[in-house]
Write a protein that holds these residues in place. Structure first.
Motif, short mmCIF file in Angstrom:
data_model
loop_
_atom_site.label_atom_id
_atom_site.label_comp_id
_atom_site.label_asym_id
_atom_site.label_seq_id
_atom_site.Cartn_x
_atom_site.Cartn_y
_atom_site.Cartn_z
N VAL A 68 -28.47 -18.01 -50.16
CA VAL A 68 -28.80 -17.76 -48.76
C VAL A 68 -29.56 -16.44 -48.64
CG1 VAL A 68 -26.92 -19.09 -47.73
CG2 VAL A 68 -26.52 -16.71 -48.40
N SER A 69 -30.23 -16.28 -47.52
CA SER A 69 -30.99 -15.07 -47.25
C SER A 69 -30.80 -14.70 -45.79
CB SER A 69 -32.48 -15.29 -47.55
OG SER A 69 -33.25 -14.14 -47.27
N GLY A 70 -30.83 -13.41 -45.49
CA GLY A 70 -30.63 -13.02 -44.09
C GLY A 70 -30.73 -11.52 -43.89
N ARG A 71 -29.85 -11.01 -43.04
CA ARG A 71 -29.93 -9.59 -42.69
C ARG A 71 -28.54 -9.09 -42.26
NH1 ARG A 71 -31.69 -12.86 -38.69
NH2 ARG A 71 -30.86 -12.50 -36.57
N PHE A 72 -28.39 -7.77 -42.32
CA PHE A 72 -27.19 -7.13 -41.81
C PHE A 72 -27.61 -6.22 -40.68
CE2 PHE A 72 -24.20 -3.40 -42.05
CZ PHE A 72 -23.16 -4.02 -41.39
N GLU A 73 -27.05 -6.45 -39.50
CA GLU A 73 -27.35 -5.66 -38.31
C GLU A 73 -26.23 -4.64 -38.13
OE1 GLU A 73 -27.58 -8.71 -35.37
OE2 GLU A 73 -29.48 -9.52 -36.10
N SER A 74 -26.45 -3.45 -38.65
CA SER A 74 -25.42 -2.42 -38.59
C SER A 74 -25.39 -1.77 -37.21
CB SER A 74 -25.69 -1.35 -39.65
OG SER A 74 -24.78 -0.27 -39.53
N ASN A 75 -24.19 -1.61 -36.66
CA ASN A 75 -24.06 -0.99 -35.34
C ASN A 75 -23.82 0.52 -35.41
OD1 ASN A 75 -21.35 -0.72 -36.07
ND2 ASN A 75 -20.71 -2.54 -34.91
N GLY A 76 -23.73 1.06 -36.63
CA GLY A 76 -23.55 2.50 -36.80
C GLY A 76 -22.11 2.96 -36.85
N ALA A 77 -21.15 2.07 -36.56
CA ALA A 77 -19.74 2.49 -36.50
C ALA A 77 -19.19 2.86 -37.87
CB ALA A 77 -18.89 1.38 -35.88
N GLY A 78 -19.75 2.27 -38.94
CA GLY A 78 -19.25 2.57 -40.28
C GLY A 78 -19.49 4.00 -40.72
N ALA A 79 -20.43 4.68 -40.05
CA ALA A 79 -20.72 6.08 -40.39
C ALA A 79 -19.52 6.99 -40.13
CB ALA A 79 -21.93 6.57 -39.60
N MET A 232 -18.80 -30.20 -49.31
CA MET A 232 -18.65 -28.87 -48.72
C MET A 232 -19.98 -28.11 -48.78
SD MET A 232 -15.52 -26.21 -49.32
CE MET A 232 -15.85 -25.83 -51.04
N PHE A 233 -20.69 -28.22 -49.90
CA PHE A 233 -21.98 -27.56 -50.02
C PHE A 233 -23.04 -28.23 -49.15
CE2 PHE A 233 -19.96 -25.73 -53.71
CZ PHE A 233 -20.51 -24.47 -53.78
N GLU A 234 -22.98 -29.54 -49.04
CA GLU A 234 -23.96 -30.24 -48.20
C GLU A 234 -23.76 -29.89 -46.73
OE1 GLU A 234 -23.38 -34.27 -49.38
OE2 GLU A 234 -24.60 -34.07 -51.19
N ALA A 235 -22.50 -29.70 -46.32
CA ALA A 235 -22.23 -29.27 -44.95
C ALA A 235 -22.78 -27.87 -44.71
CB ALA A 235 -20.73 -29.31 -44.66
N LEU A 236 -22.65 -26.99 -45.70
CA LEU A 236 -23.20 -25.64 -45.59
C LEU A 236 -24.72 -25.69 -45.50
CD1 LEU A 236 -22.99 -22.53 -45.76
CD2 LEU A 236 -22.96 -22.77 -48.26
N ALA A 237 -25.35 -26.49 -46.36
CA ALA A 237 -26.81 -26.62 -46.35
C ALA A 237 -27.30 -27.16 -45.00
CB ALA A 237 -27.26 -27.53 -47.49
N LYS A 238 -26.57 -28.11 -44.46
CA LYS A 238 -26.94 -28.69 -43.15
C LYS A 238 -26.86 -27.63 -42.06
CE LYS A 238 -25.72 -32.35 -39.88
NZ LYS A 238 -24.79 -33.49 -39.61
N ILE A 240 -27.15 -24.38 -42.38
CA ILE A 240 -28.22 -23.41 -42.57
C ILE A 240 -29.57 -24.00 -42.18
CG2 ILE A 240 -29.49 -22.13 -44.35
CD1 ILE A 240 -26.80 -21.72 -45.75
N ARG A 241 -29.75 -25.27 -42.49
CA ARG A 241 -31.00 -25.94 -42.15
C ARG A 241 -31.19 -25.99 -40.64
NH1 ARG A 241 -30.05 -30.25 -44.96
NH2 ARG A 241 -29.69 -31.73 -43.27
N GLY A 242 -30.08 -26.06 -39.92
CA GLY A 242 -30.16 -26.15 -38.47
C GLY A 242 -30.16 -24.81 -37.76
N GLY A 243 -30.02 -23.72 -38.49
CA GLY A 243 -29.98 -22.41 -37.85
C GLY A 243 -29.43 -21.35 -38.78
N GLU A 244 -28.66 -20.42 -38.25
CA GLU A 244 -28.11 -19.32 -39.03
C GLU A 244 -26.60 -19.24 -38.82
OE1 GLU A 244 -31.70 -16.04 -38.98
OE2 GLU A 244 -30.45 -16.22 -37.19
N GLU A 338 -30.02 -25.58 -57.14
CA GLU A 338 -29.54 -26.76 -56.41
C GLU A 338 -29.44 -26.41 -54.92
OE1 GLU A 338 -28.97 -29.74 -54.91
OE2 GLU A 338 -28.53 -30.27 -57.00
N PRO A 339 -30.38 -26.91 -54.08
CA PRO A 339 -30.34 -26.57 -52.65
C PRO A 339 -29.35 -27.39 -51.84
CG PRO A 339 -32.25 -27.93 -53.11
CD PRO A 339 -31.56 -27.70 -54.43
N PHE A 340 -28.78 -28.47 -52.41
CA PHE A 340 -27.82 -29.34 -51.71
C PHE A 340 -28.38 -29.82 -50.37
CE2 PHE A 340 -25.15 -26.61 -54.41
CZ PHE A 340 -24.50 -27.59 -55.15
N GLY A 341 -29.69 -30.04 -50.31
CA GLY A 341 -30.31 -30.52 -49.08
C GLY A 341 -30.79 -29.42 -48.17
N GLN A 342 -30.64 -28.14 -48.58
CA GLN A 342 -31.08 -27.02 -47.74
C GLN A 342 -32.57 -27.12 -47.44
OE1 GLN A 342 -31.11 -22.12 -47.70
NE2 GLN A 342 -30.54 -23.15 -49.58
#
Length: 344
Positions: A68-79, A232-238, A240-244, A338-342
Motif C-alpha cells: 500500500v501507499s499513502g501519507r501520514f498527516e501529523s497534527n503536531g501533538a507528538g512533539a 481477506m486479502f481480496e477484501a483489502l484490495a477491494k 483500497i481500489r474503492g478509496g482509502e 501479488e495485487p490480489f485484484g488491487q
C-alpha cells in the motif's frame, strides 16, 4: 542485468540494516546476526525454512502480503514527547504492506494473524520503519524463549507445544492475553500494536518510554465474504481500489521506572494516557511502488532522530532476523508482486 538488480536490492537492504548503527548495539547485532548467547538470525530463518518451507524470492516470514501507499498527516501533538520530524505538524509520504504470519505466500486466509509494516519518509533523508501486529503483546520476553516457543509450535507436536507453554509462565501469560484480545476478521478493522517499547527523546533531551497503536478510523469494511483462499486479502484490495483506508496513530507514553521496557510480553496499565498524533491514510500502490515495497526490509530498529530503541532484547533479535531474511531473498529471483485484484 538481472545480476545488477539483485545487487541493488542487497545494497538497499544492507544500507537499511546499517542505518540502525546510530542506535548503538541494536545495529551491531543486526549486522552481525547475533540475537542471543547462542542464537543468530540464521537460527530463526533456518527454523522457518525447515518447518514452513522455502519459497524463493519471498520473505521467510510474513510472506503473504499486499503493498500500500499513502501519507501520514501529523497534527503536531507528538512533539510533546519526541523531537522526531515525523511528529512535527505536516504531511509525510508512507508506504507499507499488510501481511499475515507464515513462510508460505500461498497459504489460505484464516481471518487472523494480521500485521502492518510501514516506512515513513522524512525530511533530510531520514526514515521511520515500524512492523506491527494485531496482538496486544509479543509472545515471549527473550530471543531464547521466542526460539523455543517457535520450535515447539512449528514442530506440529501438540504435546511438545503444550509442555513448552506449561514450563514457561511468561509465554503462557502472553498467550492468554493474545487469545483474550478482541479479534478483527479484516485488515481494515484491525488494531496494530508496536509490540516493543521505544524511547522518545524530546527537544529538551527528556527520555520517555513509548509504545504505539494504529487504530481504524471509520473503516466500515463490513464482514468479508470468506470465499476462496485469499478472501481477506481480496477484501483489502477491494477496499483500497474503492478509496482509502484511514487510521489514527496513537502514542502511549510510559512512566519511567514503573512501566516495563525490557519485556514485550508485559502490558502497561490500561489507564496510561495516549496521544493522538495524526492520521494515517493508506491506499493503492502502483506497480513500481509494489516492487520497491517488496524489496524493503521493514526493520523496526530503523528510526529517525528523536526515537531510539529500548533495552528490549526482542528488538535486536527482530533486526537480526529481518536482515538474514533479506540477505537470502536478495540473492534470489525476486518474487512476483501479488495485487490480489488491487489493480483490477
Amino acid at each position: 542485468m538481472a545480476t545488477r538488480k539483485l545487487d541493488r536490492r542487497m545494497f538497499m537492504g544492507l544500507a537499511a540494516a546499517g542505518a540502525v548503527t546510530v542506535t548503538g548495539l541494536g545495529g551491531f547485532l543486526a549486522l552481525e546476526g547475533r540475537v542471543g548467547s547462542r542464537l543468530t538470525g540464521r537460527s530463526f530463518i533456518n527454523l522457518f525454512e525447515t518447518t514452513g518451507g522455502r519459497f524463493v524470492g519471498y520473505r521467510r516470514n510474513h510472506a503473504k502480503a499486499l503493498a500500500v501507499s499513502g501519507r501520514f498527516e501529523s497534527n503536531g501533538a507528538g512533539a510533546e514527547v519526541s523531537s522526531a520530524t515525523v511528529f512535527a505538524k505536516g504531511v509525510h509520504p508512507v508506504v507499507g504492506r499488510f501481511s499475515v504470519g507464515g513462510a508460505n505466500p500461498h497459504q489460505p486466509d484464516t481471518g487472523s494473524g494480521q500485521a502492518l509494516a510501514l516506512e515513513f519518509s522524512l525530511p533530510g533523508g531520514q526514515q521511520w520503519r515500524t512492523a506491527m501486529a494485531a496482538a496486544p503483546v509479543f509472545m515471549a520476553p527473550t530471543p531464547e524463549m521466542f526460539y523455543g516457543l517457535l520450535s515447539a509450535r512449528l514442530s506440529g507436536d501438540k504435546d511438545r507445544a503444550a509442555a513448552f507453554i506449561r514450563d514457561n509462565p511468561a509465554a503462557a501469560a502472553a498467550q492468554k492475553l493474545i487469545e483474550a484480545a478482541p479479534k478483527a476478521s479484516s485488515f481494515a478493522e484491525a488494531t496494530y500494536n508496536s509490540l516493543n517499547t521505544f524511547i522518545a527523546v524530546g527537544k529538551d533531551g527528556a527520555r520517555t518510554p513509548v509504545r504505539w497503536q494504529v487504530i481504524p478510523d471509520g473503516n466500515n469494511a463490513g464482514t468479508p465474504a470468506k470465499i476462496g483462499p485469499n478472501w481477506m486479502f481480496e477484501a483489502l484490495a477491494k477496499a483500497i481500489r474503492g478509496g482509502e483506508l484511514r487510521y489514527r496513530l496513537l502514542l502511549q507514553p510510559g512512566v519511567p521506572g514503573q512501566d516495563p521496557t525490557h519485556d514485550p510480553t508485559l502490558p502497561w496499565p490500561a489507564d496510561r494516557p495516549q496521544i493522538d498524533v495524526g492520521t494515517l491514510v493508506l491506499g493503492h500502490a502502483i506497480v513500481q511502488e509494489q516492487e520497491r515495497i517488496r524489496d524493503t526490509n521493514f526493520d523496526p530498529t530503523v528510526l529517525p532522530n528523536g526515537i531510539e530503541i529500548s533495552d528490549d532484547p526482542i528488538l535486536t533479535a527482530r533486526a537480526a532476523i529481518y536482515a538474514e531474511s533479506f540477505r537470502r531473498r536478495a540473492r534470489e529471483t525476486p518474487a512476483p508482486v501479488e495485487p490480489f485484484g488491487q489493480d483490477a
